[in-house]
Design an enzyme around this catalytic site. Structure first.
Site, PDB file in Angstrom:
ATOM      1  N   LYS A  39       1.194 -16.155   2.067  1.00  0.00           N
ATOM      2  CA  LYS A  39       0.432 -15.295   2.961  1.00  0.00           C
ATOM      3  C   LYS A  39       1.431 -14.585   3.872  1.00  0.00           C
ATOM      4  O   LYS A  39       2.115 -15.214   4.668  1.00  0.00           O
ATOM      5  CB  LYS A  39      -0.518 -16.169   3.780  1.00  0.00           C
ATOM      6  CG  LYS A  39      -1.484 -15.395   4.611  1.00  0.00           C
ATOM      7  CD  LYS A  39      -2.480 -16.367   5.251  1.00  0.00           C
ATOM      8  CE  LYS A  39      -3.345 -15.631   6.251  1.00  0.00           C
ATOM      9  NZ  LYS A  39      -2.576 -14.832   7.202  1.00  0.00           N
ATOM     10  N   CYS A  88      13.867  -2.768  44.042  1.00  0.00           N
ATOM     11  CA  CYS A  88      14.785  -3.087  42.948  1.00  0.00           C
ATOM     12  C   CYS A  88      15.601  -4.317  43.321  1.00  0.00           C
ATOM     13  O   CYS A  88      16.191  -4.356  44.399  1.00  0.00           O
ATOM     14  CB  CYS A  88      15.705  -1.904  42.674  1.00  0.00           C
ATOM     15  SG  CYS A  88      17.045  -2.285  41.525  1.00  0.00           S
ATOM     16  N   LYS A 112      -6.717 -19.433  -4.312  1.00  0.00           N
ATOM     17  CA  LYS A 112      -7.865 -18.724  -4.889  1.00  0.00           C
ATOM     18  C   LYS A 112      -8.247 -19.354  -6.216  1.00  0.00           C
ATOM     19  O   LYS A 112      -7.367 -19.758  -6.976  1.00  0.00           O
ATOM     20  CB  LYS A 112      -7.499 -17.264  -5.173  1.00  0.00           C
ATOM     21  CG  LYS A 112      -7.186 -16.442  -3.945  1.00  0.00           C
ATOM     22  CD  LYS A 112      -6.591 -15.105  -4.355  1.00  0.00           C
ATOM     23  CE  LYS A 112      -6.308 -14.269  -3.113  1.00  0.00           C
ATOM     24  NZ  LYS A 112      -5.479 -13.105  -3.439  1.00  0.00           N
ATOM     25  N   SER A 166     -12.163 -10.839   5.032  1.00  0.00           N
ATOM     26  CA  SER A 166     -11.014 -11.674   5.388  1.00  0.00           C
ATOM     27  C   SER A 166     -11.318 -13.088   4.905  1.00  0.00           C
ATOM     28  O   SER A 166     -12.448 -13.408   4.550  1.00  0.00           O
ATOM     29  CB  SER A 166     -10.775 -11.635   6.891  1.00  0.00           C
ATOM     30  OG  SER A 166     -11.986 -11.826   7.564  1.00  0.00           O
ATOM     31  N   CYS A 190      19.519  -2.878  43.770  1.00  0.00           N
ATOM     32  CA  CYS A 190      19.937  -1.907  44.792  1.00  0.00           C
ATOM     33  C   CYS A 190      18.987  -1.858  45.982  1.00  0.00           C
ATOM     34  O   CYS A 190      19.303  -1.262  47.004  1.00  0.00           O
ATOM     35  CB  CYS A 190      20.096  -0.520  44.188  1.00  0.00           C
ATOM     36  SG  CYS A 190      18.518   0.233  43.768  1.00  0.00           S
ATOM     37  N   GLU A 229      23.606   7.299  -8.897  1.00  0.00           N
ATOM     38  CA  GLU A 229      23.044   7.837 -10.137  1.00  0.00           C
ATOM     39  C   GLU A 229      21.564   8.156  -9.955  1.00  0.00           C
ATOM     40  O   GLU A 229      21.059   9.169 -10.435  1.00  0.00           O
ATOM     41  CB  GLU A 229      23.222   6.832 -11.283  1.00  0.00           C
ATOM     42  CG  GLU A 229      24.658   6.732 -11.771  1.00  0.00           C
ATOM     43  CD  GLU A 229      24.866   5.526 -12.679  1.00  0.00           C
ATOM     44  OE1 GLU A 229      25.089   5.739 -13.875  1.00  0.00           O
ATOM     45  OE2 GLU A 229      24.790   4.383 -12.183  1.00  0.00           O
ATOM     46  N   TYR A 230      20.884   7.265  -9.243  1.00  0.00           N
ATOM     47  CA  TYR A 230      19.467   7.489  -8.957  1.00  0.00           C
ATOM     48  C   TYR A 230      19.284   8.772  -8.139  1.00  0.00           C
ATOM     49  O   TYR A 230      18.436   9.605  -8.441  1.00  0.00           O
ATOM     50  CB  TYR A 230      18.907   6.277  -8.203  1.00  0.00           C
ATOM     51  CG  TYR A 230      17.472   6.419  -7.776  1.00  0.00           C
ATOM     52  CD1 TYR A 230      16.440   6.065  -8.636  1.00  0.00           C
ATOM     53  CD2 TYR A 230      17.148   6.917  -6.521  1.00  0.00           C
ATOM     54  CE1 TYR A 230      15.119   6.200  -8.246  1.00  0.00           C
ATOM     55  CE2 TYR A 230      15.834   7.064  -6.121  1.00  0.00           C
ATOM     56  CZ  TYR A 230      14.816   6.701  -6.989  1.00  0.00           C
ATOM     57  OH  TYR A 230      13.511   6.845  -6.601  1.00  0.00           O
ATOM     58  N   ASP A 231      20.135   8.914  -7.109  1.00  0.00           N
ATOM     59  CA  ASP A 231      20.050  10.118  -6.278  1.00  0.00           C
ATOM     60  C   ASP A 231      20.258  11.385  -7.094  1.00  0.00           C
ATOM     61  O   ASP A 231      19.633  12.412  -6.842  1.00  0.00           O
ATOM     62  CB  ASP A 231      21.089  10.062  -5.152  1.00  0.00           C
ATOM     63  CG  ASP A 231      20.693   9.056  -4.090  1.00  0.00           C
ATOM     64  OD1 ASP A 231      19.499   8.691  -4.045  1.00  0.00           O
ATOM     65  OD2 ASP A 231      21.574   8.626  -3.325  1.00  0.00           O
TER      66      ASP A 231
END
Ligand code: ZN
Length: 672
Positions: A114, A407, A289, A83, A410, A36-38
């Site tokens: 966090k 390798c 905080k 920060s 091989c 429906e949203y689409d």
């Protein structure tokens, strides 16, 4: 429709879509189904195509707009983006609380989880998202507005209210959900690229991409945590402002809480220490905080960090274990990757016995010797990583690791290209590369050959029965029964599986060929444009790179593949064996008939397509996709870790099919 009516309708559609975005992304409580949203979004898109002058930048259709940039311009933060100080112990927290009390008396705190993501700053003017920036050095960051617009949780226009007037600046975290991170790494592996080490790195990398269309495919998420107190806001509480921000359409970090004292802060932290593993994003701590803006202002900041906030980080779950060995893995693209073999150890809820080491430089940087005691943790709570050795615990029995020149499988000389970190085996007959290529071809998203697993592939290559993908189709009962522990009955089953694989779609066979950088998405784009392997093999780099989602590097890689005579031979042999290498002609009409009137619900994580791709496949064939299970649902497609929809489907007796069955169903109805 008259133009004024169109304008009204567009306005109405945008309001409705914004409302449903808010229900879905912020309240986590959608009231309409995805389809429906689409339908609403498609109607809006159609009207905007017809009336381009009515398109505005805050329209929900305009998330991925604009051309790729050459570089980011710089943004000066009006308020510095600091920060936080980190603490690692409850004693440090008590000290923080004591300092606050001493300066300004007892305070209520707001606590927020966090998230281990990348901090970004958003600016809204009169409710419209104007600019988004990275932190940068705290004073100046990159203007990443185009990229942030692709994040569905960031409203392009706020809901009407007090915050939709004047300026609103809010900081938050951009991040990848764990499942998106895993999907991204699966895709990168498919394309022969190095996987990202943790969700934070991949988020930072995604935000730095210059092409917003590419960023949109990364499916980043956003949660808000730190508003700059807006002028229009007269209240003094951060907690209540966050409530208002939620009502305006911006999602705050969930589980936010207001605590009156240190004891309740600590209770919250302890409570979340285990619970944090259950959410679908990486939580590495808790932020505390001071709630009152007036007190925040009074406390001010040091040169580096505010005095009114502190981040408590959960101890990274680090464990020590033995590095038993460093094994070399040869990938499908020939990259030789060192892999740590560890004494099994439990960490963040799972047992770990292997960890990627990427390359020789990394091993040297971490000072690792075979036999060392090492520190191990999970990057972003997901991927096990060896952090470093503990040289003090060496007893003389440890052996240095040296990257071999040849390798390990091989014996041919390894090559290191200039702009590549990996050493590569470039021998096209290398059994290790052959085995990975065969496993990829026979794998679930590709030719899906029943019964052809690692074990059988190992035997077939070991006995020299299979030297290329095409040899699979020459196998006989005698060949197979000559293998150890293989009876006639199982041999016949395997041959039946091989026979069936010839009918897989062109898209899946092309994907299965393992052309470098061609994952599922690219294979789909290629087969949508080119109806047969002949057509594709004649396409120029320019023609290929015109396709959506395919860059010049992938286009060149496809061209190189077809310019290689060995590959042409392979394709000729597959064709004469009867393997499907073209799209069968199906009219749009016959396609749409088969799934019409059928309703699908998806639950759990899909391994091959994203949910929205899968939904598109259903819709293209006339079916419907809804978000909740009811008696009217025809199929529930269950990926890994299915949710409550699975149980509900069981209760209602709705047919539940696996992801693989779903692809088979798609193929049976369209023969693409
Ligand atoms: Zn090799």
């Amino acid at each position: 429709m008259k133009k004024t009516d169109v304008r009204k309708r567009i306005q109405k559609l945008r309001e409705e879509i914004n409302y449903h975005n808010h229900r879905y992304y912020v309240l986590d409580d959608p009231v309409i189904s995805d389809s429906e949203y689409d339908t609403l979004l498609k109607e809006l898109e159609k009207l905007e195509v017809e009336y381009p002058d009515l398109v505005t930048p805050d329209s929900p259709t305009q998330r991925v707009g604009g051309k790729p940039l050459d570089s980011f311009s710089q943004v000066r933060h009006k308020f510095p983006m600091m920060s936080l100080d980190n603490t690692y112990s409850k004693e440090d927290l008590a000290e923080f609380d004591r300092r606050i009390k001493e300066a300004v008396g007892p305070q209520a705190y707001v606590i927020q989880q966090k998230i281990d993501g990348v901090a970004v700053s958003l600016r809204y003017e009169d409710g419209v998202f104007i600019q988004g920036a990275t932190r940068g050095d705290g004073t100046t960051g990159d203007d990443i507005t185009q990229n942030l617009r692709t994040i569905q949780q960031i409203p392009l226009r706020l809901m009407d209210g007090i915050l939709s007037r004047g300026t609103l600046i809010i900081r938050g975290e951009a991040f990848l959900l764990k499942k998106e991170f895993e999907r991204l790494n699966r895709e990168r592996k498919d394309q022969g690229l190095e996987p990202f080490a943790n969700p934070r790195n991949s988020t930072a990398g995604s935000l730095k991409l210059l092409d917003p269309a590419e960023v949109a495919r990364r499916n980043l998420s956003f949660l808000a945590h730190t508003p700059v107190r807006p002028e229009a806001w007269s209240g003094d509480s951060l907690f209540f402002l966050m409530e208002a921000i939620k009502a305006s359409g911006l999602p705050p970090i969930p589980g936010m809480c207001r605590c009156e004292d240190l004891e309740s802060v600590i209770r919250y932290i302890e409570d979340w220490e285990d619970k944090r593993h259950e959410v679908d994003y990486a939580v590495d701590g808790v932020v505390v905080k001071v709630d009152a803006f007036s007190v925040q202002a009074e406390l001010g900041s040091t040169a580096k960090a505010p005095r009114w906030a502190v981040a408590y980080k959960y101890p990274a779950e680090q464990v020590t274990t033995r590095l038993l060995d460093i094994k070399l893995n040869v990938s499908r693209t020939g990259a030789v990757n060192p892999m740590a073999v560890l004494e099994p150890v439990r960490i963040s809820g799972t047992t770990v016995s292997r960890a990627g080491l990427f390359n020789e430089d990394e091993i040297r940087r971490k000072d690792l010797m075979i036999g060392d005691w090492v520190l191990v943790e999970k990057g972003g709570e997901i991927i096990p990583q060896v952090i470093k050795s503990i040289p003090e615990r060496r007893d003389g029995s440890q052996l240095p690791f040296k990257m071999p020149e040849r390798c390990p499988v091989c014996g041919s000389k390894l090559v290191k290209y200039e702009d590549d970190v990996a050493y590569r085996c470039i021998n096209t007959d290398c059994p290790a590369i052959l085995k990975s290529s065969l496993a990829h071809f026979a794998g679930r998203g590709a030719a899906d050959i029943d019964g052809m697993g690692q074990m059988l592939i190992g035997q077939l290559v070991g006995e020299g029965l299979v030297k290329s993908i095409a040899d699979i189709y020459d196998l006989t009962v005698e060949n197979l029964t000559s293998l150890e522990r293989m009876g006639e009955k199982s041999a016949e089953n395997i041959l039946a599986g091989i026979e069936k694989s010839k009918e897989r779609s062109f898209m899946r066979i092309l994907y299965g060929l393992g052309i470098r950088f061609v994952g599922m998405t690219a294979a789909r784009a290629l087969t949508n444009r080119f109806s047969s392997i002949e057509a594709l093999s004649k396409a120029s780099v320019d023609e290929i790179s015109e396709l959506e989602g395919i860059g010049p590097v992938t286009a060149q890689s496809v061209r190189d593949f077809f310019d290689n005579l060995q590959n042409i031979e392979l394709i000729e042999r597959l064709k004469s064996a009867g393997v499907n290498l073209s799209k069968k002609k199906t009219t749009a009409e016959s396609r749409s008939q088969v799934l019409s009137n059928l309703t699908f619900v998806f639950t759990g994580t899909l391994g091959v397509m994203t949910r929205s791709q899968a939904a598109e496949e259903v819709i293209n064939r006339g079916g419907k996709v809804t978000s909740s299970v009811s008696a009217k649902t025809d199929y529930v497609v269950s990926g890994s870790d299915p949710g409550s929809k699975y149980d509900k489907a069981k209760d209602l007796g709705v047919k539940i099919i696996s992801e693989q069955d779903f692809y088979k169903l798609l193929e049976s109805v369209n023969g693409e």
